[in-house]
Scaffold this motif. Sequence first.
Motif, PDB file in Angstrom:
ATOM      1  N   ALA B 129       0.833  -1.202   0.000  1.00  0.00           N
ATOM      2  CA  ALA B 129       0.000   0.000   0.000  1.00  0.00           C
ATOM      3  C   ALA B 129       0.865   1.249   0.000  1.00  0.00           C
ATOM      4  CB  ALA B 129      -0.923  -0.015   1.215  1.00  0.00           C
ATOM      5  N   ALA B 130       1.924   1.231   0.856  1.00  0.00           N
ATOM      6  CA  ALA B 130       2.785   2.412   0.957  1.00  0.00           C
ATOM      7  C   ALA B 130       3.478   2.706  -0.370  1.00  0.00           C
ATOM      8  CB  ALA B 130       3.823   2.194   2.062  1.00  0.00           C
ATOM      9  N   LEU B 131       3.962   1.630  -1.017  1.00  0.00           N
ATOM     10  CA  LEU B 131       4.674   1.840  -2.275  1.00  0.00           C
ATOM     11  C   LEU B 131       3.732   2.321  -3.367  1.00  0.00           C
ATOM     12  CD1 LEU B 131       7.166  -1.106  -2.199  1.00  0.00           C
ATOM     13  CD2 LEU B 131       7.726   1.295  -2.273  1.00  0.00           C
ATOM     14  N   LYS B 132       2.509   1.823  -3.328  1.00  0.00           N
ATOM     15  CA  LYS B 132       1.530   2.265  -4.319  1.00  0.00           C
ATOM     16  C   LYS B 132       1.287   3.762  -4.166  1.00  0.00           C
ATOM     17  CE  LYS B 132      -2.954   0.634  -5.945  1.00  0.00           C
ATOM     18  NZ  LYS B 132      -4.098  -0.220  -5.591  1.00  0.00           N
ATOM     19  N   GLU B 133       1.135   4.185  -2.903  1.00  0.00           N
ATOM     20  CA  GLU B 133       0.890   5.605  -2.635  1.00  0.00           C
ATOM     21  C   GLU B 133       2.093   6.444  -3.052  1.00  0.00           C
ATOM     22  OE1 GLU B 133      -1.963   6.664  -1.788  1.00  0.00           O
ATOM     23  OE2 GLU B 133      -1.348   8.770  -1.649  1.00  0.00           O
ATOM     24  N   LEU B 134       3.290   5.921  -2.732  1.00  0.00           N
ATOM     25  CA  LEU B 134       4.504   6.653  -3.086  1.00  0.00           C
ATOM     26  C   LEU B 134       4.632   6.802  -4.593  1.00  0.00           C
ATOM     27  CD1 LEU B 134       7.069   7.947  -1.969  1.00  0.00           C
ATOM     28  CD2 LEU B 134       8.196   5.749  -2.165  1.00  0.00           C
ATOM     29  N   LYS B 135       4.247   5.749  -5.294  1.00  0.00           N
ATOM     30  CA  LYS B 135       4.326   5.804  -6.756  1.00  0.00           C
ATOM     31  C   LYS B 135       3.403   6.895  -7.281  1.00  0.00           C
ATOM     32  CE  LYS B 135       4.458   2.725 -10.678  1.00  0.00           C
ATOM     33  NZ  LYS B 135       4.219   1.377 -11.178  1.00  0.00           N
ATOM     34  N   ARG B 136       2.255   6.988  -6.640  1.00  0.00           N
ATOM     35  CA  ARG B 136       1.299   7.996  -7.088  1.00  0.00           C
ATOM     36  C   ARG B 136       1.820   9.396  -6.793  1.00  0.00           C
ATOM     37  NH1 ARG B 136      -2.977  10.990  -5.330  1.00  0.00           N
ATOM     38  NH2 ARG B 136      -2.347  10.609  -3.197  1.00  0.00           N
ATOM     39  N   VAL B 137       2.464   9.545  -5.631  1.00  0.00           N
ATOM     40  CA  VAL B 137       2.893  10.888  -5.217  1.00  0.00           C
ATOM     41  C   VAL B 137       4.134  11.321  -5.993  1.00  0.00           C
ATOM     42  CG1 VAL B 137       3.896  12.175  -3.299  1.00  0.00           C
ATOM     43  CG2 VAL B 137       1.882  10.770  -2.927  1.00  0.00           C
TER      44      VAL B 137
END
Lengths: 184, 184
Positions: B129-137
């Motif tokens: 989840a964290a990496l997905k969010e980071l990718k988006r940001v």
Amino acid sequence: MSLLKSLTSNTVQKRLFASLRDKAPKITPQELYEPVFEDSKVYPEYSTINVRLQSYNFVPLEKYEGYVHRIAKKFKFEIVDCYAVAAQTQNIQTYKPNSTVVDSEIELSKYDRTVRISQVPSIRLPLFISLIQTHAPIGIEITVKEHEKVDEDNRYIPDLMLKEKQLELKALDDPAIRRNLGWE
Amino acid sequence: MLKLVSHLNSAFSRNLHISAPLSGSVFMKRQKKVDPEVAKVREARKRKKLEREIRDMQKHSKKSKPVEELTIDVRRAKNLPERIREMPVISEEKAEERALILKEYSKFAHQQRLADEKWLKESIKRQNAALKELKRVSPDLYNAAIQLDQNLLPFHFKGPSLTPPIKGYVSPDGEYVDTTKSWT
């Protein structure tokens, strides 16, 4: 009638129904003759990793090796090999205080087990290591490192005759010896 | 050498006598004149023979270093019947006590394993989840986060010791002698 329409509205009639051409599946040139298998790996992976376990105490070492193997399966790493290496033996002599008279002689062997894993995603390895650390038994030494050729070669007895033959073959390319062959 | 000889032959065909070691030193072996084609064939044959020998050796070469703890000591296997002991008789109360302790321990071990698996599942879910969010940001930070950690390996860790350091312990004098068998 149409003039009035064009005067009152700037809209163009849009057909929202799919044409037959749109309905046909779009084939890229790659998938024309073969189906495309997508690689489901998202994160970069380490090449083969050796988890080396060493201990003077044999029973917990064997149990722990089994545990590491099971945990690697849980993480869905690919387990390449799970082997033992010859133990390192030590002869310890204790002296009586203030003299060199031998008090006792102890023979200790440090047993060695390795679990070799591959296809380890970069982000899962720290989790793996922290889980293993938490359950480390008493007196164990864990070394996690990338696999090198030396690690594999240390498992086997070096063949001196083979090495000699290989040196001979290499020596045939040596210019000093080629001169003595007589045809150059 | 041969070229020089042939040149001289063409230039002074009748005047010069040329014999193999021109310098005529006592320490040079009299070199036999080898026909270049014969020498070529000889070298090719030698090379082939060496290569074949190397290949054959490599097939049978890999002998792993014997792991003593995994081999059967023949001498002791033979007198095994002499050393079989009978199981000691345990009183009923003690047997019951042991059974209860075993139950408690297995319950505890089972809870530990469940906790570990829960932790693992949660951690992987949160990482994803964290990496997905980071990718988006920020895609740059995501790419940097995904990279293989160079400082992580080689990782060395020692398991806990049986007791904390003993106060006032006087270690005896002695010597460590490494008796590991080396195969070189």
